[in-house]
Design an enzyme around this catalytic site. Structure first.
Site, short mmCIF file in Angstrom:
data_model
loop_
_atom_site.label_atom_id
_atom_site.label_comp_id
_atom_site.label_asym_id
_atom_site.label_seq_id
_atom_site.Cartn_x
_atom_site.Cartn_y
_atom_site.Cartn_z
N CYS A 1 -4.38 -1.39 -1.94
CA CYS A 1 -4.50 0.04 -2.14
C CYS A 1 -5.42 0.26 -3.34
O CYS A 1 -5.13 -0.23 -4.44
CB CYS A 1 -3.11 0.62 -2.42
SG CYS A 1 -3.11 2.37 -2.87
N ASP B 1 0.88 -1.18 0.00
CA ASP B 1 0.00 0.00 0.00
C ASP B 1 0.91 1.23 0.00
O ASP B 1 2.13 1.11 0.24
CB ASP B 1 -0.88 0.00 1.27
CG ASP B 1 -1.78 1.23 1.35
OD1 ASP B 1 -2.39 1.60 0.34
OD2 ASP B 1 -1.87 1.84 2.44
N SER B 2 0.32 2.38 -0.23
CA SER B 2 1.09 3.62 -0.14
C SER B 2 1.62 3.83 1.28
O SER B 2 2.51 4.64 1.49
CB SER B 2 0.21 4.80 -0.51
OG SER B 2 -0.85 4.91 0.43
N CYS C 1 -10.87 3.45 0.17
CA CYS C 1 -9.43 3.63 0.43
C CYS C 1 -9.12 2.81 1.66
O CYS C 1 -9.86 2.88 2.66
CB CYS C 1 -9.12 5.11 0.68
SG CYS C 1 -7.46 5.41 1.34
N THR C 2 -8.08 2.03 1.60
CA THR C 2 -7.83 1.08 2.69
C THR C 2 -7.47 1.77 4.02
O THR C 2 -7.64 1.19 5.08
CB THR C 2 -6.73 0.08 2.29
OG1 THR C 2 -5.58 0.81 1.82
CG2 THR C 2 -7.20 -0.84 1.18
N HIS C 3 -6.99 3.01 3.93
CA HIS C 3 -6.72 3.74 5.17
C HIS C 3 -8.01 4.00 5.97
O HIS C 3 -7.99 4.04 7.20
CB HIS C 3 -6.09 5.11 4.87
CG HIS C 3 -4.63 5.06 4.55
ND1 HIS C 3 -4.13 4.58 3.36
CD2 HIS C 3 -3.55 5.47 5.27
CE1 HIS C 3 -2.80 4.70 3.36
NE2 HIS C 3 -2.43 5.23 4.52
N TYR D 1 -0.53 8.35 -2.28
CA TYR D 1 -0.64 8.11 -3.72
C TYR D 1 -1.83 8.88 -4.32
O TYR D 1 -1.80 9.25 -5.49
CB TYR D 1 -0.90 6.62 -3.99
CG TYR D 1 0.28 5.70 -3.87
CD1 TYR D 1 1.57 6.15 -3.56
CD2 TYR D 1 0.11 4.32 -4.08
CE1 TYR D 1 2.63 5.25 -3.46
CE2 TYR D 1 1.17 3.44 -3.99
CZ TYR D 1 2.43 3.90 -3.68
OH TYR D 1 3.47 3.01 -3.59
N GLU E 1 -2.39 8.26 8.20
CA GLU E 1 -1.01 7.75 8.10
C GLU E 1 -0.14 8.20 9.29
O GLU E 1 0.81 7.51 9.68
CB GLU E 1 -0.43 8.28 6.77
CG GLU E 1 0.91 7.79 6.35
CD GLU E 1 0.94 6.33 5.88
OE1 GLU E 1 -0.09 5.79 5.46
OE2 GLU E 1 2.02 5.76 5.98
N1 DGL Z 1 -4.66 3.42 0.92
C1 DGL Z 1 -4.72 3.89 -0.40
C2 DGL Z 1 -5.99 3.53 -1.14
O1 DGL Z 1 -6.60 2.55 -0.81
C3 DGL Z 1 -4.20 5.22 -0.79
C4 DGL Z 1 -4.06 6.33 0.15
C5 DGL Z 1 -3.14 7.36 -0.43
O2 DGL Z 1 -1.95 7.10 -0.42
O3 DGL Z 1 -3.62 8.38 -0.91
O4 DGL Z 1 -6.35 4.18 -2.08
#
Ligand code: DGL
Length: 276
Positions: A82, A18-19, A193-195, A50, A161
């Site tokens: 991600c 992931d990012s 978004c996984t975050h 990302y 993050e």
């Molecule tokens: N966790 C990432 C996603 O699922 C990206 C978050 C990012 O780096 O902007 O899109």
């Protein structure tokens, strides 16, 4: 071309990237579904977020990480944990690595349409995911009967993050983005978004408890288990059969990944800094 399902795995090491730390939410489900697997988790925190980068940049980072996980890491397959990297890079990476199972994550538009009653679906995701033609295609394929409210959330992944889920910045951004979705009366909201999985409860509270929240981590883990031919133990002793090993790699600060992996997932491994 060998299809992923025909691919003979040389190992049971699975790469997950992931990012940054968001993909840990997917790793959590992967560990439950594949307790026998070894995982290498790669957080590209030195290059996050990302979602606010150009596509070429995300593609380049995804290529480097994939190459590292396959060649140095000896991984049998990779989970791109991600949404942004999946949107931008999965198709190209599959062309470049046709024999390798590459499992991506995409906003759960289809399950959201199925779950929605008023057919007004909100999708919280990065700007890069939402502007990508792959997302438009997903909506066309699965949500023609629904109204899709795309809600870009700039800054949110980066705020998460930092590791403090109760920070003023996380709260400020959630207030703003959730208010916009409330105004548009979405009864189902996709975490694209996984975050965002790590602030699921705050989002649920902000949106109101009647709103369904869709996260695809478990579906991705099931799909990965199938494609990687890994033995599943779902419903059995998954809790006790923890993965034999997890390696944590980051292009950012190793103490930060270690701390977050411990706090959010209970992992005790030390993280290693790497540059690719
Ligand atoms: N966790 C990432 C996603 O699922 C990206 C978050 C990012 O780096 O902007 O899109």
């Amino acid at each position: 071309m060998t299809r992923p399902s025909e691919y003979q795995a040389p190992s049971n090491i699975i790469g997950v990237f992931d990012s940054g730390v968001g993909g840990l939410s997917v790793l959590k489900s992967l560990r439950l579904w594949m307790p026998q697997a070894h995982f290498i988790y790669f957080a590209d925190s030195g290059h996050a977020p990302y979602g606010e980068r150009l596509d070429d940049y995300v593609l380049d980072r995804s290529r480097r990480i994939t190459q590292h996980l396959l060649q140095a890491g000896g991984c049998q397959g990779i989970v791109i944990a991600c949404n942004t990297a999946t949107a931008v890079a999965v198709q190209q990476l599959r062309t470049e690595w046709p024999k390798v199972p590459l499992i991506g994550v995409e906003p759960g538009v289809k399950p959201a349409v199925a779950a929605s009653i008023n057919k007004r679906i909100g999708v919280m995701a990065t700007t890069a995911t939402l502007r990508h033609p792959r997302f438009q295609a997903l909506v066309l394929a699965h949500a023609s009967a629904a109204q899709v409210i795309a809600q870009p959330c700039p800054g949110l992944a980066l705020a998460i993050e930092q590791g403090d889920l109760q920070s003023v910045e996380v709260k400020r951004l959630l207030d703003q983005y959730c208010a916009q979705l409330r105004d548009k009366d979405a009864d189902t909201v996709v975490l694209g978004c996984t975050h965002y999985a790590f602030v699921h409860d705050q989002i649920a509270e902000q949106l109101g408890y009647g709103v369904r929240i869709i996260d695809t981590a478990e579906a991705v883990a099931k799909q990965a288990t199938r494609l990687l031919n890994a033995p599943t133990s779902k419903g059995s002793t998954a809790e006790t059969q923890v993965a034999p090993s997890i390696e944590l790699l980051t292009t950012g600060h190793e103490e930060q990944l270690q701390h977050i992996a411990q706090t959010w997932l209970g992992l005790t491994q030390t993280a290693r800094k790497i540059s690719v």
